[in-house]
Design a protein around this motif. Structure first.
Motif, PDB file in Angstrom:
ATOM      1  N   LYS A 133       0.584  -1.015   0.075  1.00  0.00           N
ATOM      2  CA  LYS A 133       0.115  -0.369   0.042  1.00  0.00           C
ATOM      3  C   LYS A 133       0.867   1.556  -0.605  1.00  0.00           C
ATOM      4  CE  LYS A 133      -1.019  -0.058   4.810  1.00  0.00           C
ATOM      5  NZ  LYS A 133      -1.308  -0.112   6.168  1.00  0.00           N
ATOM      6  N   PHE A 166       0.695   5.043   1.252  1.00  0.00           N
ATOM      7  CA  PHE A 166      -0.008   5.470   2.800  1.00  0.00           C
ATOM      8  C   PHE A 166       0.361   7.078   3.045  1.00  0.00           C
ATOM      9  CE2 PHE A 166       2.159   2.411   5.018  1.00  0.00           C
ATOM     10  CZ  PHE A 166       2.659   3.201   6.366  1.00  0.00           C
ATOM     11  N   SER A 179      -0.335   8.553   7.169  1.00  0.00           N
ATOM     12  CA  SER A 179      -0.744   8.667   7.809  1.00  0.00           C
ATOM     13  C   SER A 179      -2.150   9.734   8.132  1.00  0.00           C
ATOM     14  CB  SER A 179       0.001   7.882   8.733  1.00  0.00           C
ATOM     15  OG  SER A 179       0.441   6.675   9.145  1.00  0.00           O
ATOM     16  N   LYS A 187      -4.475  10.511   6.683  1.00  0.00           N
ATOM     17  CA  LYS A 187      -5.676   9.745   6.370  1.00  0.00           C
ATOM     18  C   LYS A 187      -5.427   9.104   5.098  1.00  0.00           C
ATOM     19  CE  LYS A 187      -7.473   9.812  11.046  1.00  0.00           C
ATOM     20  NZ  LYS A 187      -8.710  10.568  11.609  1.00  0.00           N
ATOM     21  N   SER A 212      -4.604   6.299   1.905  1.00  0.00           N
ATOM     22  CA  SER A 212      -4.254   5.158   1.407  1.00  0.00           C
ATOM     23  C   SER A 212      -4.206   4.834   0.055  1.00  0.00           C
ATOM     24  CB  SER A 212      -3.857   4.276   2.684  1.00  0.00           C
ATOM     25  OG  SER A 212      -5.518   4.198   2.906  1.00  0.00           O
ATOM     26  N   CYS A 242      -5.958  -1.603   2.756  1.00  0.00           N
ATOM     27  CA  CYS A 242      -4.240  -0.655   2.225  1.00  0.00           C
ATOM     28  C   CYS A 242      -5.467   0.907   3.258  1.00  0.00           C
ATOM     29  CB  CYS A 242      -5.361   0.536   0.648  1.00  0.00           C
ATOM     30  SG  CYS A 242      -6.197   1.420   0.875  1.00  0.00           S
ATOM     31  N   HIS A 243      -6.337   0.320   4.159  1.00  0.00           N
ATOM     32  CA  HIS A 243      -6.591   1.235   5.218  1.00  0.00           C
ATOM     33  C   HIS A 243      -4.963   1.600   6.342  1.00  0.00           C
ATOM     34  CE1 HIS A 243      -8.938   2.975   8.117  1.00  0.00           C
ATOM     35  NE2 HIS A 243      -9.334   3.965   7.320  1.00  0.00           N
ATOM     36  N   TYR A 244      -4.903   1.739   6.618  1.00  0.00           N
ATOM     37  CA  TYR A 244      -3.993   2.677   8.332  1.00  0.00           C
ATOM     38  C   TYR A 244      -4.703   1.357   9.365  1.00  0.00           C
ATOM     39  CZ  TYR A 244      -7.130   5.922   9.456  1.00  0.00           C
ATOM     40  OH  TYR A 244      -8.224   6.893  10.175  1.00  0.00           O
TER      41      TYR A 244
END
Length: 530
Positions: free
Chosen positions: A128, A130, A132, A135, A137, A500-502
């Protein structure tokens, strides 16, 4: 950072930074995936063609989609497997800045625990891009070059900083363990059947036995042959559910079903291998899902599939007005049902979706919520056995294909379903047959009611063990897409959204991800919103 390889990457997470991105407009096309076609018996192919209308070419495409490279040597020691600590990657032709819409390519070089280069593929990586702080990604496509190296492609969709992360989910050696247990050890997840009936002197008899799918060569042979079992063959799907024969009651006394338990039959070496941690156009049916399918920015998903919208409580109700919605599948699609019940709360002098108490086992359903004022009825039920649930009434466990066969369809009906986590322990052919029966039912539905909205939710990521690895789920996901690629239904890709989300991985994603999934779902149901 520069594009040199990291000397000491994290054991489970390899990451590098890339420079800031500047605004521009073009997006690239997804890279292809090369694979070989594995051989299958002619009788199986003939079965696919005669029952489901799947051609030899179509079956070959399925084999290409689920093909996975094997190690080219015998693995005698865990040290021969891929080591996340020694595996490295480089960003190809790294620049100080990029334009949005450009592509970024990363090459991964796999090494074993002795720091020797791997000469074959088959490792399962997830990647991924991204950042942070914002937010943001997006999913990266990993292509196995079959020589120990892997190419990863990212689209750069937002303005600002970004970080690349590549993670080894399973080594190629661990994948072989997963594959073997899926094909020969299906009863490592087992179920209970509960038999009840009248006894002597007005007593009530009850007995619980072990049950599972009956499927050739699926690791269930130890239940015995001959008169060992009660078998329940559905007359339409022709699938057979089998339970050990109760001692004191007839087979017809089966009343309840539940999850039984897990059996871990991994050898010590296998445990060590497994245990290593490491837009667009209007939404319409039949759209291709690119890689990436979209990206997160400030926790809001922007889709590259079609033009999606973001729905409020009021617009959600307006979109669902006069709709009869049927959800079928597992608990990950039940999360959608739960979202709608909570998203349209009761307010004074205003109608709302209110859940009815049907006095059923919640994990199996059926569940029902209604909004009388807006003529909305929302249904959810489990996909039938195998279902890892608490004790549930067998009569409430319906096959999805049978349920669809019983629906008339029409412009006010929305049908959505998914299948994944409960099928990870079974051979691919079993899952393929189940999916093709649903495909057959969907084709018949669209023949009698072509204006019915049909939505398929893909498989979530979030599993990492022998009972439900993401590698298992990935292959199920590919089968599901293959089966419905030409049917004219909506395919809602949650695989990339969950991968792919954090946030911390979970087979049941959190509210942020669910809200974004619902926005896409509603954009499918109401593609042109007032």
């Amino acid at each position: 950072m520069g594009n040199e390889r990291k000397k000491h990457p994290s054991p489970s997470f390899l990451s590098q930074h890339c420079a800031g991105l500047q605004n521009s407009a073009n997006s690239g096309s997804p890279a292809g995936i090369n694979s070989e076609v594995s051989e299958k018996s002619q009788s199986l192919i003939n079965s696919f063609y005669s029952e489901f209308g799947i051609s030899l070419d179509g079956y070959s495409r399925l084999q290409q989609a689920v093909y996975w490279a094997d190690p080219d040597r015998s693995i005698t020691n865990v040290s021969m497997s891929t080591s996340p600590a020694h595996t490295t990657f480089i960003i190809e032709n790294l620049k100080e800045s990029y334009q949005t819409g450009e592509e970024l390519f990363v090459t991964v070089h796999a090494n074993d625990f002795d720091n020797k280069s791997k000469s074959y593929g088959g490792d399962f990586f997830q990647a991924k891009l991204f950042w942070s702080k914002t937010k943001a990604s997006v999913f990266g496509e990993v292509v196995d070059l079959l020589n120990g190296s892997y190419s990863v492609r990212f689209l750069l969709p937002w303005v600002g900083e970004a970080q690349v992360a590549v993670r080894l989910i399973h080594s190629s050696e661990a994948v072989q363990v997963l594959k073997r247990h899926r094909d020969t050890d299906s009863d490592r997840v087992y179920f209970h059947g509960y038999y009840e009936g009248p006894g002597p002197n007005k007593t009530r008899l009850s007995e619980a036995v072990m049950c599972n799918v009956k499927w050739d060569k699926n690791g269930l042979e130890h239940m015995g042959t001959g008169d060992c079992c009660c078998e329940y063959k559905d007359p339409r799907t022709e699938e057979t559910w089998r339970c050990q024969r109760p001692k004191s009651m007839p087979c017809s006394a089966l009343v309840y079903h539940s999850m039984g338990g897990y059996r871990n039959r991994l050898t010590n070496k296998e445990k060590k291998l497994i245990g290593i941690k490491y837009v667009a156009e209007k939404c319409h049916p039949g759209l291709h899902t690119p890689v990436p399918a979209g990206f997160y920015l400030n926790d809001v998903w922007t889709s590259f599939v079609c033009s999606t919208q973001h729905f409020t409580t009021q617009t959600t109700t307006e979109c669902l007005k006069d709709k009869h919605i049927y959800m079928m599948g597992d608990s990950t699609i039940r999360q959608w049902f739960e979202f709608f019940v909570k998203a349209v709360p009761s307010k004074i002098n205003r109608s709302a979706l209110k859940q009815m108490n049907l006095h059923v086992q919640y994990q199996a359903g059926p569940l029902l919520a209604v909004d009388v004022k807006n003529n909305i009825d929302l249904h959810w039920r489990a996909h039938g056995v195998p279902l890892r649930s608490q004790k549930s009434a067998v009569a409430n466990l319906h096959y999805i294909s049978n349920e669809i066969d019983g629906l008339a369809g029409g412009p006010h009906m929305v049908i959505m379903f998914n299948m994944g986590p409960h099928f990870t322990t079974y051979p691919l052919d079993f899952y393929t047959h189940r999916v093709l029966r649903i495909r057959k039912a969907i084709l018949a539905l669209l023949q009698r009611a072509p204006d019915t909205t049909v939505i398929i939710k893909t498989v979530n990521t979030g599993y990492k063990d022998i009972f439900g690895s993401d590698w298992y789920s990935l292959q199920l996901d590919r089968i599901l897409r293959w089966a419905f690629q030409d049917v004219g239904v909506y395919i809602l890709d949650v695989w990339q959204m969950t991968a792919c989300h954090y946030s911390e991985e979970n087979i049941h994603p959190g509210p942020v991800i669910i809200k974004n999934e619902i926005d896409i779902l509603l954009s499918f149901i109401c593609p042109v919103y007032i």
